[in-house]
Design a protein around this motif. Structure first.
Motif, PDB file in Angstrom:
ATOM      1  N   UNK A 142       0.833  -1.204   0.000  1.00 56.26           N
ATOM      2  CA  UNK A 142       0.000   0.000   0.000  1.00 56.26           C
ATOM      3  C   UNK A 142       0.870   1.258   0.000  1.00 56.26           C
ATOM      4  N   UNK A 143       1.895   1.276   0.845  1.00 54.89           N
ATOM      5  CA  UNK A 143       2.759   2.457   0.950  1.00 54.89           C
ATOM      6  C   UNK A 143       3.522   2.711  -0.348  1.00 54.89           C
ATOM      7  N   UNK A 144       3.897   1.632  -1.036  1.00 59.57           N
ATOM      8  CA  UNK A 144       4.664   1.759  -2.280  1.00 59.57           C
ATOM      9  C   UNK A 144       3.763   1.883  -3.504  1.00 59.57           C
ATOM     10  N   UNK A 145       2.446   1.819  -3.301  1.00 64.35           N
ATOM     11  CA  UNK A 145       1.473   1.897  -4.390  1.00 64.35           C
ATOM     12  C   UNK A 145       1.694   0.791  -5.425  1.00 64.35           C
ATOM     13  N   UNK A 146       2.008  -0.421  -4.935  1.00 66.32           N
ATOM     14  CA  UNK A 146       2.154  -1.587  -5.799  1.00 66.32           C
ATOM     15  C   UNK A 146       0.813  -2.321  -5.855  1.00 66.32           C
ATOM     16  N   UNK A 147       0.202  -2.474  -7.021  1.00 64.37           N
ATOM     17  CA  UNK A 147      -1.062  -3.201  -7.103  1.00 64.37           C
ATOM     18  C   UNK A 147      -0.892  -4.645  -6.643  1.00 64.37           C
ATOM     19  N   UNK A 148      -1.917  -5.174  -5.986  1.00 62.69           N
ATOM     20  CA  UNK A 148      -1.816  -6.557  -5.504  1.00 62.69           C
ATOM     21  C   UNK A 148      -3.192  -7.180  -5.373  1.00 62.69           C
ATOM     22  N   UNK A 149      -3.215  -8.499  -5.453  1.00 55.22           N
ATOM     23  CA  UNK A 149      -4.381  -9.309  -5.109  1.00 55.22           C
ATOM     24  C   UNK A 149      -4.048 -10.096  -3.848  1.00 55.22           C
ATOM     25  N   UNK A 150      -5.001 -10.240  -2.970  1.00 51.92           N
ATOM     26  CA  UNK A 150      -4.893 -11.222  -1.894  1.00 51.92           C
ATOM     27  C   UNK A 150      -5.541 -12.506  -2.398  1.00 51.92           C
ATOM     28  N   UNK A 151      -4.839 -13.627  -2.222  1.00 57.09           N
ATOM     29  CA  UNK A 151      -5.308 -14.920  -2.726  1.00 57.09           C
ATOM     30  C   UNK A 151      -5.593 -15.849  -1.549  1.00 57.09           C
ATOM     31  N   UNK A 152      -6.800 -16.366  -1.482  1.00 52.63           N
ATOM     32  CA  UNK A 152      -7.181 -17.281  -0.399  1.00 52.63           C
ATOM     33  C   UNK A 152      -7.604 -18.619  -0.976  1.00 52.63           C
ATOM     34  N   UNK A 153      -6.904 -19.671  -0.570  1.00 56.59           N
ATOM     35  CA  UNK A 153      -7.329 -21.030  -0.891  1.00 56.59           C
ATOM     36  C   UNK A 153      -8.325 -21.453   0.185  1.00 56.59           C
ATOM     37  N   UNK A 154      -9.576 -21.531  -0.194  1.00 56.86           N
ATOM     38  CA  UNK A 154     -10.634 -21.797   0.794  1.00 56.86           C
ATOM     39  C   UNK A 154     -10.634 -23.277   1.137  1.00 56.86           C
ATOM     40  N   UNK A 155     -10.601 -23.561   2.441  1.00 54.43           N
ATOM     41  CA  UNK A 155     -10.622 -24.934   2.932  1.00 54.43           C
ATOM     42  C   UNK A 155     -11.515 -25.010   4.162  1.00 54.43           C
ATOM     43  N   UNK A 156     -11.631 -26.187   4.720  1.00 58.93           N
ATOM     44  CA  UNK A 156     -12.557 -26.394   5.827  1.00 58.93           C
ATOM     45  C   UNK A 156     -12.168 -25.621   7.075  1.00 58.93           C
ATOM     46  N   UNK A 157     -10.871 -25.305   7.214  1.00 61.28           N
ATOM     47  CA  UNK A 157     -10.398 -24.631   8.411  1.00 61.28           C
ATOM     48  C   UNK A 157     -10.547 -23.113   8.349  1.00 61.28           C
ATOM     49  N   UNK A 158     -10.727 -22.550   7.152  1.00 66.88           N
ATOM     50  CA  UNK A 158     -10.843 -21.088   7.086  1.00 66.88           C
ATOM     51  C   UNK A 158     -12.174 -20.590   6.540  1.00 66.88           C
TER      52      UNK A 158
END
Length: 341
Positions: A142-158
């Motif tokens: 965020x501070x460096x203004x670098x675009x990003x995606x957060x990636x979540x592998x959905x499983x039974x624990x989360x």
């Protein structure tokens, strides 16, 4: 030459299998580098083949791609060809010095894994403190203004963390959140407590539907992968697995797959024996998607009214579950029907 005329617009490139984690859900069982990974020279030669194939995006992944010492050399070569490069990372080694290197290399965007709130993430990653390091990396992006995606592998624990995760990412300032269901391959086979059943797929699908349909202007925007794409068809048009149709995967030893999520044995050749052009346009390549016919649908999918749209779902999920394609068990639509909706 084959009559097939499309190009691999999106290319996933496993730079190395070397990794600083031993994640319980890792489909690649990453840890040690593969035997015979491409040399820097071979990697550069491969980069130079991409323009003729009209490659529009290269996603550098692993393992942990930033552990490969020549990752900047490869990224800068791709930049010379004006090909946008994204880097997928677990975030552990992201610091201010690495941020500067990413900027110097001209990286277009980052993908960073967040697999639950703190307890679920650290347990899945087998690394106490990794959750907090991801949050630190997000602050640096965020501070460096670098675009990003957060990636979540959905499983039974989360899966029960998803709503709170959305709230967290909204506060952080995340624009895009990619959700992908767990695929039963690699190290995850040793962790049965992570597997998604029909009830979890139904929960996931309804969460996606709710967030997309009722919170259209709320960040982060949800992006779906690996067969979730059909959950809200009017919002997320999908026409089956793109492996070998518009996307391609390169393993760190030069073998070619339609998708890096497919098992290693599902390969079409090696760039050490043939050019990527010759592999891509070989009439025998990627037959599981290019030569699809309804008769190939497995028992899970053959009588489904959605089969003409999804063509049997995610190739990786289907193959790793049953050893055959077009028979994806990780299906929200099917789970919803079984529940009587």
């Amino acid at each position: 030459m084959s009559s097939f005329e499309d190009f691999p617009f999106i290319l996933g490139w496993e730079l190395t299998l070397l990794c600083n984690f031993r994640c319980r859900h890792c489909g690649s069982s990453a840890g040690l580098a593969r035997r015979g990974e491409l040399t820097t020279g071979e990697a550069i030669t491969l980069c130079d083949q991409f323009p003729d194939l009209l490659v529009q995006e290269v996603d550098l992944t692993g393992g942990e791609p930033l552990l490969r010492k020549d990752w900047m050399v490869i990224a800068q070569r791709l930049a010379r060809h004006s090909i946008p490069v994204n880097v997928l990372t677990n975030g552990l080694i992201i610091d201010k010095d690495l941020i500067a290197q990413l900027q110097q290399a001209g990286i277009a965007g980052m993908g960073i894994s967040l697999d639950g709130l703190e307890t679920a993430h650290d347990r899945t990653r087998n690394y106490p403190g990794s959750y907090r390091q991801v949050l630190r990396a997000l602050d640096l992006f965020e501070a460096a203004d670098i675009p990003y995606n957060v990636i979540t592998t959905v499983n039974k624990q989360n899966i029960n963390d998803l709503e709170q995760m959305h709230e967290l990412l909204e506060k952080v300032g995340t624009d895009r959140w990619r959700l992908q269901p767990l695929i039963p391959m690699g190290r995850v086979k040793e962790s049965g407590d992570l597997a998604l059943g029909s009830s979890e797929m139904r929960m996931l699908g309804h969460f996606v539907r709710h967030m997309i349909m009722t919170k259209k202007n709320v960040k982060p925007e949800i992006i779906c992968s690996d067969g979730l794409d059909y959950v809200v068809p009017e919002e997320l048009p999908w026409r089956g697995c793109p492996a070998g149709i518009s996307s391609c995967g390169i393993m760190s030893d030069g073998r070619v797959k339609g998708c890096l999520s497919l098992p290693d044995e599902v390969c079409e050749g090696s760039i050490r024996q043939r050019s990527l052009w010759d592999i891509w346009f070989d009439p025998q390549s990627f037959a599981y998607t290019r030569n699809f016919s309804p008769e190939q649908l497995g028992p899970i999918c053959k009588n489904c009214e959605k089969s003409a749209e999804c063509l049997g779902g995610c190739s990786s999920s289907s193959y790793t579950s049953f050893g055959k394609f077009h028979n994806d068990p990780a299906c929200f639509f099917r789970a919803d029907q079984m529940a009587g909706n």
